[in-house]
Design a protein around this motif. Sequence first.
Motif, PDB file in Angstrom:
ATOM      1  N   LYS A  55      -7.021   2.964 -15.412  1.00  0.00           N
ATOM      2  CA  LYS A  55      -5.561   2.850 -15.328  1.00  0.00           C
ATOM      3  C   LYS A  55      -4.972   3.976 -14.482  1.00  0.00           C
ATOM      4  O   LYS A  55      -4.095   3.758 -13.638  1.00  0.00           O
ATOM      5  CB  LYS A  55      -4.958   2.876 -16.730  1.00  0.00           C
ATOM      6  N   LEU A  56      -5.464   5.184 -14.711  1.00  0.00           N
ATOM      7  CA  LEU A  56      -4.975   6.327 -13.932  1.00  0.00           C
ATOM      8  C   LEU A  56      -5.405   6.224 -12.473  1.00  0.00           C
ATOM      9  O   LEU A  56      -4.661   6.600 -11.566  1.00  0.00           O
ATOM     10  CB  LEU A  56      -5.487   7.619 -14.553  1.00  0.00           C
ATOM     11  N   PHE A  57      -6.602   5.677 -12.264  1.00  0.00           N
ATOM     12  CA  PHE A  57      -7.067   5.433 -10.899  1.00  0.00           C
ATOM     13  C   PHE A  57      -6.168   4.418 -10.193  1.00  0.00           C
ATOM     14  O   PHE A  57      -5.767   4.626  -9.031  1.00  0.00           O
ATOM     15  CB  PHE A  57      -8.509   4.927 -10.921  1.00  0.00           C
ATOM     16  N   LEU A  58      -5.822   3.336 -10.884  1.00  0.00           N
ATOM     17  CA  LEU A  58      -4.975   2.305 -10.282  1.00  0.00           C
ATOM     18  C   LEU A  58      -3.598   2.863  -9.934  1.00  0.00           C
ATOM     19  O   LEU A  58      -3.030   2.534  -8.885  1.00  0.00           O
ATOM     20  CB  LEU A  58      -4.832   1.113 -11.227  1.00  0.00           C
ATOM     21  N   GLY A  59      -3.056   3.737 -10.807  1.00  0.00           N
ATOM     22  CA  GLY A  59      -1.772   4.347 -10.505  1.00  0.00           C
ATOM     23  C   GLY A  59      -1.826   5.156  -9.211  1.00  0.00           C
ATOM     24  O   GLY A  59      -0.944   5.047  -8.356  1.00  0.00           O
ATOM     25  N   ALA A  60      -2.883   5.955  -9.051  1.00  0.00           N
ATOM     26  CA  ALA A  60      -3.042   6.753  -7.835  1.00  0.00           C
ATOM     27  C   ALA A  60      -3.242   5.862  -6.614  1.00  0.00           C
ATOM     28  O   ALA A  60      -2.695   6.123  -5.538  1.00  0.00           O
ATOM     29  CB  ALA A  60      -4.218   7.715  -7.996  1.00  0.00           C
ATOM     30  N   ALA A  61      -4.034   4.791  -6.781  1.00  0.00           N
ATOM     31  CA  ALA A  61      -4.288   3.871  -5.664  1.00  0.00           C
ATOM     32  C   ALA A  61      -3.013   3.132  -5.257  1.00  0.00           C
ATOM     33  O   ALA A  61      -2.733   2.945  -4.062  1.00  0.00           O
ATOM     34  CB  ALA A  61      -5.380   2.873  -6.046  1.00  0.00           C
ATOM     35  N   TYR A  62      -2.221   2.707  -6.247  1.00  0.00           N
ATOM     36  CA  TYR A  62      -0.962   2.026  -5.930  1.00  0.00           C
ATOM     37  C   TYR A  62      -0.035   2.924  -5.118  1.00  0.00           C
ATOM     38  O   TYR A  62       0.636   2.456  -4.188  1.00  0.00           O
ATOM     39  CB  TYR A  62      -0.257   1.603  -7.221  1.00  0.00           C
ATOM     40  N   LEU A  63       0.012   4.205  -5.458  1.00  0.00           N
ATOM     41  CA  LEU A  63       0.856   5.130  -4.692  1.00  0.00           C
ATOM     42  C   LEU A  63       0.378   5.236  -3.251  1.00  0.00           C
ATOM     43  O   LEU A  63       1.183   5.253  -2.315  1.00  0.00           O
ATOM     44  CB  LEU A  63       0.847   6.514  -5.341  1.00  0.00           C
ATOM     45  N   GLU A  64      -0.937   5.307  -3.064  1.00  0.00           N
ATOM     46  CA  GLU A  64      -1.479   5.406  -1.711  1.00  0.00           C
ATOM     47  C   GLU A  64      -1.177   4.160  -0.895  1.00  0.00           C
ATOM     48  O   GLU A  64      -0.971   4.235   0.319  1.00  0.00           O
ATOM     49  CB  GLU A  64      -3.002   5.630  -1.769  1.00  0.00           C
ATOM     50  N   LEU A  65      -1.134   3.000  -1.573  1.00  0.00           N
ATOM     51  CA  LEU A  65      -0.892   1.724  -0.884  1.00  0.00           C
ATOM     52  C   LEU A  65       0.594   1.381  -0.814  1.00  0.00           C
ATOM     53  O   LEU A  65       0.947   0.280  -0.401  1.00  0.00           O
ATOM     54  CB  LEU A  65      -1.658   0.606  -1.595  1.00  0.00           C
ATOM     55  N   GLN A  66       1.465   2.311  -1.240  1.00  0.00           N
ATOM     56  CA  GLN A  66       2.908   2.098  -1.250  1.00  0.00           C
ATOM     57  C   GLN A  66       3.318   0.940  -2.160  1.00  0.00           C
ATOM     58  O   GLN A  66       4.356   0.301  -1.944  1.00  0.00           O
ATOM     59  CB  GLN A  66       3.438   1.857   0.177  1.00  0.00           C
TER      60      GLN A  66
ATOM     61  N   ARG B 191       6.441  -0.871  10.287  1.00  0.00           N
ATOM     62  CA  ARG B 191       6.976  -2.023   9.557  1.00  0.00           C
ATOM     63  C   ARG B 191       5.894  -2.702   8.720  1.00  0.00           C
ATOM     64  O   ARG B 191       6.150  -3.152   7.601  1.00  0.00           O
ATOM     65  CB  ARG B 191       7.579  -3.020  10.552  1.00  0.00           C
ATOM     66  N   CYS B 192       4.674  -2.768   9.238  1.00  0.00           N
ATOM     67  CA  CYS B 192       3.567  -3.354   8.476  1.00  0.00           C
ATOM     68  C   CYS B 192       3.224  -2.511   7.247  1.00  0.00           C
ATOM     69  O   CYS B 192       2.859  -3.042   6.196  1.00  0.00           O
ATOM     70  CB  CYS B 192       2.331  -3.506   9.361  1.00  0.00           C
ATOM     71  N   LEU B 193       3.355  -1.193   7.400  1.00  0.00           N
ATOM     72  CA  LEU B 193       3.056  -0.296   6.287  1.00  0.00           C
ATOM     73  C   LEU B 193       4.172  -0.295   5.244  1.00  0.00           C
ATOM     74  O   LEU B 193       3.915  -0.060   4.062  1.00  0.00           O
ATOM     75  CB  LEU B 193       2.837   1.134   6.805  1.00  0.00           C
ATOM     76  N   ARG B 194       5.401  -0.555   5.684  1.00  0.00           N
ATOM     77  CA  ARG B 194       6.557  -0.587   4.771  1.00  0.00           C
ATOM     78  C   ARG B 194       7.347  -1.879   5.009  1.00  0.00           C
ATOM     79  O   ARG B 194       8.448  -1.873   5.560  1.00  0.00           O
ATOM     80  CB  ARG B 194       7.456   0.621   5.021  1.00  0.00           C
ATOM     81  N   PRO B 195       6.783  -3.029   4.616  1.00  0.00           N
ATOM     82  CA  PRO B 195       7.423  -4.308   4.934  1.00  0.00           C
ATOM     83  C   PRO B 195       8.780  -4.515   4.262  1.00  0.00           C
ATOM     84  O   PRO B 195       9.574  -5.323   4.725  1.00  0.00           O
ATOM     85  CB  PRO B 195       6.401  -5.344   4.435  1.00  0.00           C
ATOM     86  N   ASN B 196       9.060  -3.761   3.191  1.00  0.00           N
ATOM     87  CA  ASN B 196      10.328  -3.943   2.481  1.00  0.00           C
ATOM     88  C   ASN B 196      11.363  -2.873   2.832  1.00  0.00           C
ATOM     89  O   ASN B 196      12.417  -2.796   2.209  1.00  0.00           O
ATOM     90  CB  ASN B 196      10.081  -3.916   0.967  1.00  0.00           C
TER      91      ASN B 196
END
Length: 541
Positions: A208-219, A402-407
């Motif tokens: 779970k903590l790994f996924l949180g860190a990964a989500y931040l890296e993937l924006q 734009r691809c890195l931050r589509p929103n």
Amino acid sequence: MDEETIRSDLIHCYYESTIRGLKQSAKWCAELLHSLPPKCPSSSIVAEASPLLITASDYLLAKSCYDLGEYERCAHFTKHSTSRDSRFLYYYSRYMSAEKKRLDLMAEMNTNTSSATSSTDNSMNLFNELRNELQNLHDKGSLEDGFILYVYAIVLLKLDLNSDALKILEKSIRLEPLNWASWHQLALIIEDKAQLDSLQLPTHWFKKLFLGAAYLELQLNEEALLLYYAILDTFKDCNYIYSQMAIAKHNLRDVDGAIELFKTIRTLDPARLDAMDIYSNLLYVKDKRAELSSLAHAANSIDPFRVETCCCIANFYSLRSQHTKAVVYFSRALQLNPRHLSAWTLMGHEYMEMKNTGAAIQSYRSAIKCNKRDYRAWYGLGQTYEILKMPSYCLYYYSVARCLRPNDSRMMIATGETLEKLDRNMDALKCYWKAGGMALVKLAALYERLGERDKAAAAYNDFINRSTVPSGMDNIQSSVNSSDIAHAYKFLAHYYLQKNELTSAYNAAQRTIQFAETRDEGKSILKQIITAAKTSFLDLN
């Protein structure tokens, strides 16, 4: 999972990390442990989680050398050792020695030039030598230690063999789920959500903590926040979790929410410097000079030789428009850590303020070398080439951002403006339409320029509706340029007059004269409307 199991796992991870010199991993475990409800662990938990006392003289001498930064001595004394802990120290100290030599070479060079990278070629030979040795062991099937596999993975990363490193880190985690260093490193190299979902990882609560860190890296900041809010139920008042949540809010441009979280962290741990550079960025954005000054002075008194401290001071000088001094402190930060992403990007911004586009481009490129997913660096490059009037280059960099931050509407608007300059008007319209919000004024202006007046009028009406506060008698929002509103009303007044919709034209013209830049023209339009209304016997009231 019950609290006692979590406590036992963290104690185990702490000791296993400590005896191997994985200091950041050990600190991470200790922070999580500290946030658990206070309770004296039972003797059975301590006995099970704590390793046996190590008495081997070669390990004790090598670990003492390692702690003092004498990595080559550490490797020398563990060269013929056979224990797991000593074998790890042998390989890890060799890695640290090679990395120290590489960083020392880079620190000697001017951080603004590309020669800093080329000067490290000799140290790469040390990484290659270590990689060959570990690869031979792995190919023979005799490398089944999760911690040594972590060393193998970070060596591969130094040689830009990311796909191989990812596989090794997966294997490391499967063999040793309580090695947080492997989890954390894996989170840093995931390229996209599909790759994250394809990983074959154990169903351990560390995940779970790994996924949180990964989500931040993937924006994937919303997903990260939801995960961390759930984790807070277990780890109450954990500064690590608060820090991760603050970074997520920073990425979502929730500046006030991020600042409140950082204030909470400083209340709980006033001497903590981790992520304080991001806090200083937020204070800079909000123009909070007193708070930023206080933070910079506090950080400098705690440790003037931390990267975060240098960035805080640099932001303080930047806010005072002392850009030369800001560059000096960002340069110091990069001498301490040449791969500090934020420092490279922010130094690029400072060079832009100083009109030094060449140095700005080099800084942004260095940031991208550190992390290809840093949208700020790509966006900065786009802005730089826009100043240089090179729209084709500009379009490429904005498209990547734009691809890195589509929103993120800023990326879409910048892409649309560049497409306009390249006379790709239909593509520009699509960008403005997707951006929505305040981009509607650019959509309307482009429709107006293309002669599609009906569509322009609809877009201007939408823009005006979004730009005013419903409860405030059409008070303009502070984020909206008043000249855009003035032009929108002026266009609508002309448009409705041409359509002979005199009441709507009259209302728009009345709004037009409220703005200084369109007052005279608005009065002229009003006269035409009143004349037309008299001719038509129309009561405008």
